[in-house]
Design an enzyme around this catalytic site. Structure first.
Site, mmCIF file in Angstrom:
data_model
loop_
_atom_site.group_PDB
_atom_site.id
_atom_site.type_symbol
_atom_site.label_atom_id
_atom_site.label_comp_id
_atom_site.label_asym_id
_atom_site.label_seq_id
_atom_site.Cartn_x
_atom_site.Cartn_y
_atom_site.Cartn_z
ATOM 1 N N GLY A 158 0.614 -1.134 0.035
ATOM 2 C CA GLY A 158 0.193 -0.109 0.044
ATOM 3 C C GLY A 158 0.872 1.352 -0.077
ATOM 4 O O GLY A 158 0.609 2.337 0.778
ATOM 5 N N VAL B 237 -3.335 -6.839 -1.803
ATOM 6 C CA VAL B 237 -2.874 -7.799 -1.046
ATOM 7 C C VAL B 237 -3.704 -8.633 -0.232
ATOM 8 O O VAL B 237 -3.336 -9.630 0.567
ATOM 9 C CB VAL B 237 -2.136 -7.095 0.111
ATOM 10 C CG1 VAL B 237 -0.564 -6.535 -0.752
ATOM 11 C CG2 VAL B 237 -2.550 -5.852 0.647
ATOM 12 N N ASN C 280 1.799 -2.490 5.283
ATOM 13 C CA ASN C 280 1.114 -1.350 5.635
ATOM 14 C C ASN C 280 -0.324 -0.958 5.041
ATOM 15 O O ASN C 280 -1.060 -0.186 5.537
ATOM 16 C CB ASN C 280 1.956 0.097 5.142
ATOM 17 C CG ASN C 280 1.279 1.243 5.048
ATOM 18 O OD1 ASN C 280 1.059 2.113 5.825
ATOM 19 N ND2 ASN C 280 0.987 1.749 3.820
ATOM 20 N N SER D 279 -2.782 -0.184 15.028
ATOM 21 C CA SER D 279 -3.340 1.166 15.122
ATOM 22 C C SER D 279 -3.519 1.211 16.519
ATOM 23 O O SER D 279 -4.075 0.287 17.287
ATOM 24 C CB SER D 279 -4.682 1.239 14.261
ATOM 25 O OG SER D 279 -5.171 2.427 14.768
ATOM 26 N N TYR E 233 -12.309 -2.254 11.942
ATOM 27 C CA TYR E 233 -11.105 -1.787 11.904
ATOM 28 C C TYR E 233 -10.426 -2.357 13.112
ATOM 29 O O TYR E 233 -8.928 -2.911 12.988
ATOM 30 C CB TYR E 233 -10.970 -0.341 11.770
ATOM 31 C CG TYR E 233 -9.647 0.431 11.634
ATOM 32 C CD1 TYR E 233 -9.293 0.350 10.330
ATOM 33 C CD2 TYR E 233 -9.243 0.979 12.562
ATOM 34 C CE1 TYR E 233 -8.059 0.923 9.980
ATOM 35 C CE2 TYR E 233 -7.860 1.562 12.407
ATOM 36 C CZ TYR E 233 -7.554 1.665 11.144
ATOM 37 O OH TYR E 233 -6.072 2.331 10.849
ATOM 38 N N LYS F 126 -7.061 -4.664 13.255
ATOM 39 C CA LYS F 126 -5.774 -3.944 13.847
ATOM 40 C C LYS F 126 -5.122 -4.882 15.186
ATOM 41 O O LYS F 126 -4.068 -4.843 15.497
ATOM 42 C CB LYS F 126 -5.617 -2.490 14.020
ATOM 43 C CG LYS F 126 -6.043 -1.766 13.021
ATOM 44 C CD LYS F 126 -4.812 -1.917 11.779
ATOM 45 C CE LYS F 126 -4.740 -1.012 10.780
ATOM 46 N NZ LYS F 126 -3.742 -1.343 9.538
HETATM 47 P P1 NAD Z 1 -4.194 5.986 3.119
HETATM 48 O O1 NAD Z 1 -5.700 5.317 2.717
HETATM 49 O O2 NAD Z 1 -3.644 7.052 2.673
HETATM 50 O O3 NAD Z 1 -3.083 4.650 2.234
HETATM 51 C C1 NAD Z 1 -3.638 3.184 2.305
HETATM 52 C C2 NAD Z 1 -2.781 2.528 1.155
HETATM 53 O O4 NAD Z 1 -3.277 1.211 1.253
HETATM 54 C C3 NAD Z 1 -3.240 3.161 -0.412
HETATM 55 O O5 NAD Z 1 -1.981 3.173 -0.857
HETATM 56 C C4 NAD Z 1 -4.112 1.984 -0.930
HETATM 57 O O6 NAD Z 1 -4.029 2.301 -2.173
HETATM 58 C C5 NAD Z 1 -3.454 0.763 -0.268
HETATM 59 N N1 NAD Z 1 -4.472 -0.346 -0.127
HETATM 60 C C6 NAD Z 1 -5.568 -0.337 0.115
HETATM 61 N N2 NAD Z 1 -6.113 -1.428 -0.163
HETATM 62 C C7 NAD Z 1 -5.366 -2.392 -0.690
HETATM 63 C C8 NAD Z 1 -5.053 -3.514 -1.321
HETATM 64 N N3 NAD Z 1 -5.958 -4.371 -1.275
HETATM 65 N N4 NAD Z 1 -4.054 -3.836 -2.030
HETATM 66 C C9 NAD Z 1 -2.981 -3.071 -2.014
HETATM 67 N N5 NAD Z 1 -2.884 -1.717 -1.435
HETATM 68 C C10 NAD Z 1 -3.946 -1.514 -0.954
HETATM 69 O O7 NAD Z 1 -4.005 5.384 4.589
HETATM 70 P P2 NAD Z 1 -2.961 5.635 5.610
HETATM 71 O O8 NAD Z 1 -3.240 6.895 6.587
HETATM 72 O O9 NAD Z 1 -1.458 6.156 4.716
HETATM 73 O O10 NAD Z 1 -2.646 4.258 6.283
HETATM 74 C C11 NAD Z 1 -1.639 3.526 5.937
HETATM 75 C C12 NAD Z 1 -1.778 2.433 7.313
HETATM 76 O O11 NAD Z 1 -1.791 2.976 8.479
HETATM 77 C C13 NAD Z 1 -3.147 1.657 7.266
HETATM 78 O O12 NAD Z 1 -2.613 0.288 7.717
HETATM 79 C C14 NAD Z 1 -3.837 2.187 8.331
HETATM 80 O O13 NAD Z 1 -4.791 1.623 8.932
HETATM 81 C C15 NAD Z 1 -2.729 2.426 9.246
HETATM 82 N N6 NAD Z 1 -2.917 3.672 10.167
HETATM 83 C C16 NAD Z 1 -3.237 5.013 9.918
HETATM 84 C C17 NAD Z 1 -3.743 6.004 10.925
HETATM 85 C C18 NAD Z 1 -3.836 7.206 10.253
HETATM 86 O O14 NAD Z 1 -4.144 8.263 11.055
HETATM 87 N N7 NAD Z 1 -3.618 7.867 9.068
HETATM 88 C C19 NAD Z 1 -3.759 5.813 12.124
HETATM 89 C C20 NAD Z 1 -3.356 4.387 12.555
HETATM 90 C C21 NAD Z 1 -3.070 3.518 11.453
#
Ligand code: NAD
Length: 246
Positions: free
Chosen positions: A8, A63, A89, A141, A154, A158
């Site tokens: 991702g 994925v 990720n 998370s 979610y 996580k």
């Molecule tokens: P985002 O939505 O900006 O990015 C997520 C990425 O995952 C994107 O590039 C998307 O294309 C990719 N993706 C989604 N489904 C997919 C699949 N089936 N196969 C391949 N790629 C796929 O989100 P983010 O904020 O950058 O989140 C990244 C990670 O961090 C995630 O696991 C999210 O749960 C975690 N997270 C984010 C936050 C936050 O506040 N932003 C907090 C805690 C955890």
């Protein structure tokens, strides 16, 4: 050069981790969801990685699908010769209160956030076992640690990642493979851009540092956990939340 796969990695935290690891000297396997938009974004990320003098290639794979992951890991191994680091990720949200949460909202989040981690762990540990070396970071998370209203799906995915992290750390420790998790709080990415201003303000009230985290602040901890400086750290969950939970 060592090779890192980041799932991702077309935007947000994943893109930032890819660039940070390129700066650290890893060749980068940039995984992206198989869509034109994600491919274009991932190509821009790969280009920024290459500016650090490393190789960066794109790998389209959903994925949540084992066969896609299998083809990707095989291709990375063929292209780069090794897989030294894996960052799980990729993630999605389908937030809604449990009473309104449809079965497909639950299943989709579990498939992308949790099943994907099983897929990648299984395939990549097979490669790392033969190398007798490997570094893995799973992106969990704070929702997986403490729960969150509207995020039953979610937070389930996580929390599962944390259990998987500890089990893999125990199963593969004797093969010199470490596996840790990071648990970000509220980080400024496209995922959180969609939240209402009211909700964001309320959430930031609970953060000791009284601000959002930046994707770079996740990438720096991931970089440490993958480095030799963290060679005796495994099975741990590092919360990166600006002091959300005290
Ligand atoms: P985002 O939505 O900006 O990015 C997520 C990425 O995952 C994107 O590039 C998307 O294309 C990719 N993706 C989604 N489904 C997919 C699949 N089936 N196969 C391949 N790629 C796929 O989100 P983010 O904020 O950058 O989140 C990244 C990670 O961090 C995630 O696991 C999210 O749960 C975690 N997270 C984010 C936050 C936050 O506040 N932003 C907090 C805690 C955890």
């Amino acid at each position: 050069m060592p090779t890192a796969i980041i799932t991702g990695a077309s935007q947000g935290i994943g893109a930032c981790i890819a660039k940070r690891l390129a700066k650290d000297g890893y060749d980068i396997a940039v995984n992206h969801y198989p869509s034109d938009g994600d491919r274009a974004n991932a190509e821009a990320v790969a280009e920024e990685c290459r500016a650090f003098g490393v190789r960066a290639e794109l790998y389209a794979a959903d994925v949540s699908k084992y066969a896609d992951c299998e083809a990707m890991v095989k291709a990375v191994k063929a292209d780069f010769g090794s897989v030294d680091a894996l960052v799980n990720n990729a993630g999605i949200t389908r937030d809604t209160l449990l009473a309104r949460m449809k079965e497909e909202d639950y299943d989709a989040v579990i498939a992308v956030n949790q099943k994907s981690v099983y897929n990648m762990l299984r395939l990549v540990t097979a490669v790392m076992m033969k190398q007798r070396h490997g570094r893995i970071v799973n992106v969990s998370s704070v929702a997986g640690l403490y729960g969150n209203p509207g995020q039953v799906n979610y937070s389930a995915s996580k929390a599962a990642i944390i259990g998987m992290t500890k089990s893999v750390a125990k199963e593969f420790g004797s093969r010199n493979i470490t596996c840790n998790a990071v648990a970000p709080g509220l980080i400024r990415t496209p995922m959180t851009d969609v939240l209402s201003d009211e909700l964001k303000a309320k959430m930031i009230e609970a953060v000791a540092l009284r601000r959002y985290g930046e994707p770079e602040e996740i990438a720096s901890v991931v970089s440490f956990l993958l480095s030799e400086d963290a060679s005796y750290v495994t099975g741990q969950v590092i919360e990166i939340s600006g002091g959300l939970s005290m």
